[in-house]
Write a protein that holds these residues in place. Structure first.
Motif, mmCIF file in Angstrom:
data_model
loop_
_atom_site.group_PDB
_atom_site.id
_atom_site.type_symbol
_atom_site.label_atom_id
_atom_site.label_comp_id
_atom_site.label_asym_id
_atom_site.label_seq_id
_atom_site.Cartn_x
_atom_site.Cartn_y
_atom_site.Cartn_z
ATOM 1 N N VAL A 55 0.835 -1.204 0.000
ATOM 2 C CA VAL A 55 0.000 0.000 0.000
ATOM 3 C C VAL A 55 0.870 1.254 0.000
ATOM 4 N N ARG A 56 1.890 1.287 0.864
ATOM 5 C CA ARG A 56 2.775 2.453 0.918
ATOM 6 C C ARG A 56 3.529 2.645 -0.389
ATOM 7 N N ASN A 90 2.544 1.722 -3.368
ATOM 8 C CA ASN A 90 1.601 2.195 -4.372
ATOM 9 C C ASN A 90 1.322 3.697 -4.204
ATOM 10 N N ARG A 91 1.159 4.140 -2.952
ATOM 11 C CA ARG A 91 0.931 5.558 -2.707
ATOM 12 C C ARG A 91 2.128 6.394 -3.119
ATOM 13 N N ALA A 92 3.325 5.888 -2.829
ATOM 14 C CA ALA A 92 4.540 6.620 -3.204
ATOM 15 C C ALA A 92 4.663 6.734 -4.723
ATOM 16 N N ARG A 104 2.204 6.717 -6.878
ATOM 17 C CA ARG A 104 1.199 7.668 -7.352
ATOM 18 C C ARG A 104 1.625 9.109 -7.069
ATOM 19 N N ARG A 105 2.214 9.341 -5.897
ATOM 20 C CA ARG A 105 2.680 10.674 -5.549
ATOM 21 C C ARG A 105 3.792 11.126 -6.483
#
Length: 494
Positions: A470-471, A473-475, A477-478
């Motif tokens: 999850v982390r 994937n968020r990174a 996307r950011r």
């Protein structure tokens, strides 16, 4: 620094030590003479057996691991793997007692009984004392092809020792088919055959569980890779409009028949069939254009199964036997580990609930949409890689994991993986190396003796993996968002 010569002889020493373990304490013909994990830890049989087993397994894993970087040729890989296998052939099975269950199922079939409707205990198999208690009252969970092979092994072997010897010959034939199919499949997928051959054939799991343990997975895997290689070999090279989308129907049907024979050993091989259809056509082929190759591959598979069902006289009764395949409870299956952990956590609060069946059912149900999504991706991605990933998903979401199950995806992925080698090493080779350490010579599994500790560790690891994904994937996307914002400024600077 490892060289081909040092790798070969390091593995040979490991093989000789494991062969000595098979002589000293392999899976006994009579279970009353067998030992267990506690006996091994206490040294009841002396220190020679555990020392040889630990050292031999470590040497085999080390040689396999480092050999993939120095293996000079496919022929060298095959010769080396063959040399490692030779010392294991004359002795008792290692790592599992399943071959004795095969023998009793073959006895029932050869004597005119129905292995899907009865069991070794009820039918009165003369070798019942060799069969694990967990499987004495269970129907056969295998397909009609393996029933026919089992009955033939009993008729040819006569005695239990002779029957086990025939099963080992059948397993070696399966490994030989793997040796033919893996490099052929690798060439179709654009992977170096030498590396794929070494990764699969020299894997300690093959030596311990296919060659020595004589598992029927050898035949299933051999048929799978051969069928996929045959189908993929007919894919048209050209992809421009007007290029022929349908290879020769007869050869496609033959490839489908090989895959159908694999299903005739173990039903789980069926997950590969939809990907085999995609492997026969160029990427991005429309759904409408898939019906002809699908009919050829599917028709070959169904036809092979129909013939086997008629020859065995048992139809598709193995579906009932599959219902008992989850009787074993080992934390090495993620769904089993989570189910055990949830049950223990609830008991802390005074709720005594058996969460295991529900969690296993959820994982099995999730497998269906996961395979559909993977197939949809494979239409425009890589069909052969998709087949290997489908096998990996099946293993991960299955209610039971035995060490040799890791060979299902390994055999296909080693021949089709063209992406990051680090990812393949981390998610495929490391688990295979770990799986090779799970059993002791007589077939007992460490996972059975460490249910609480193992289930908690597995669940914690899965939670940590989920958080990390999850982390990540968020990174990503950011970072992608920041890149898109900076793009106009960079354009102005130009």
């Amino acid at each position: 620094m490892f060289t081909p010569r040092s790798v070969r002889y390091l593995g040979m020493v490991g093989s000789l030590l494991t062969a000595l373990c098979a002589y000293l304490g392999g899976a006994e013909l009579l279970r009353g003479n067998a030992y267990n994990v506690v006996d091994m830890l206490r040294g009841d049989l002396g220190v020679l057996l555990p020392v040889c087993w630990a050292t031999g397994t470590a040497l085999l894993i080390t040689a396999w691991w480092h050999g993939r970087r120095v293996v000079p040729s496919t022929r060298w890989a095959l010769v080396t793997a063959g040399l490692w296998a030779l010392p294991l052939l004359p002795f008792l099975p290692l790592g599992s007692e399943d071959v004795y269950s095969y023998a009793c199922q073959g006895y029932v079939q050869a004597a005119g009984g129905d292995p899907y409707a009865t069991n070794a205990l009820a039918f009165g198999c003369p070798w019942l004392g060799s069969v694990s208690e967990a499987w004495r009252d269970s129907p056969a969970p295998y397909g009609p092809l393996f029933l026919l092979l089992s009955a033939a092994a009993v008729r040819v072997g006569g005695t239990l020792v002779g029957t086990v010897a025939v099963f080992r010959l059948i397993a070696v034939a399966g490994v030989a088919l793997i040796a033919v199919g893996v490099p052929a499949l690798a060439r179709r997928a654009g992977v170096a055959p030498v590396k794929a051959t070494w990764t699969v054939l020299a894997c300690p799991l093959v030596l311990i569980h296919l060659v020595s343990g004589a598992h029927n997975d050898a035949v299933m895997i051999g048929l799978l890779v051969a069928g996929l290689a045959l189908v993929a070999g007919l894919r048209p090279a050209a992809t421009e409009p007007g290029a022929p989308l349908l290879p020769r129907t007869a050869v496609l049907a033959l490839g489908g028949a090989l895959l159908g024979l694999a299903v005739g050993v173990k039903a789980t091989a069926v997950v590969v069939l939809p990907f085999a259809v995609l492997a026969a056509v160029p990427r991005g082929t429309s759904l409408r254009a898939l019906w002809r190759p699908g009919a050829a591959v599917g028709g070959g598979a169904v036809g092979a199964l129909a013939v086997l069902s008629l020859l065995s006289g048992r139809g598709v009764g193995w579906a009932y036997g599959l219902l008992r395949s989850g009787d074993t409870i080992e934390w090495t299956s993620p769904s089993t580990a989570i189910g055990l952990t949830v049950g223990r956590l609830l008991s802390v609060f005074g709720l005594h609930v058996d969460a295991l069946p529900a969690v296993r059912l959820i994982a099995t149900v999730l497998l269906v949409p996961a395979l559909v999504a993977l197939w949809w991706w494979a239409r425009r991605g890589d069909a052969l890689l998709g087949a290997g990933l489908a096998l990996a998903l099946t293993v991960v979401l299955a209610p039971v994991f035995h060490p040799w199950y890791a060979l299902w995806p390994l055999a296909v992925l080693a021949a089709t993986w063209t992406r990051s080698e680090t990812i393949f090493t981390r998610w495929m080779l490391v688990p295979c190396a770990f799986a090779a350490t799970l059993t002791i010579p007589d077939g007992h599994n460490w996972a059975l003796a460490t249910k609480t500790q193992g289930s908690l560790a597995m669940t914690a690891g899965l939670v940590a993996l989920a958080v990390w994904l999850v982390r990540r994937n968020r990174a990503e996307r950011r970072d992608a968002g920041e890149s898109s914002l900076l793009a106009p400024e960079r354009a102005d600077l130009r």
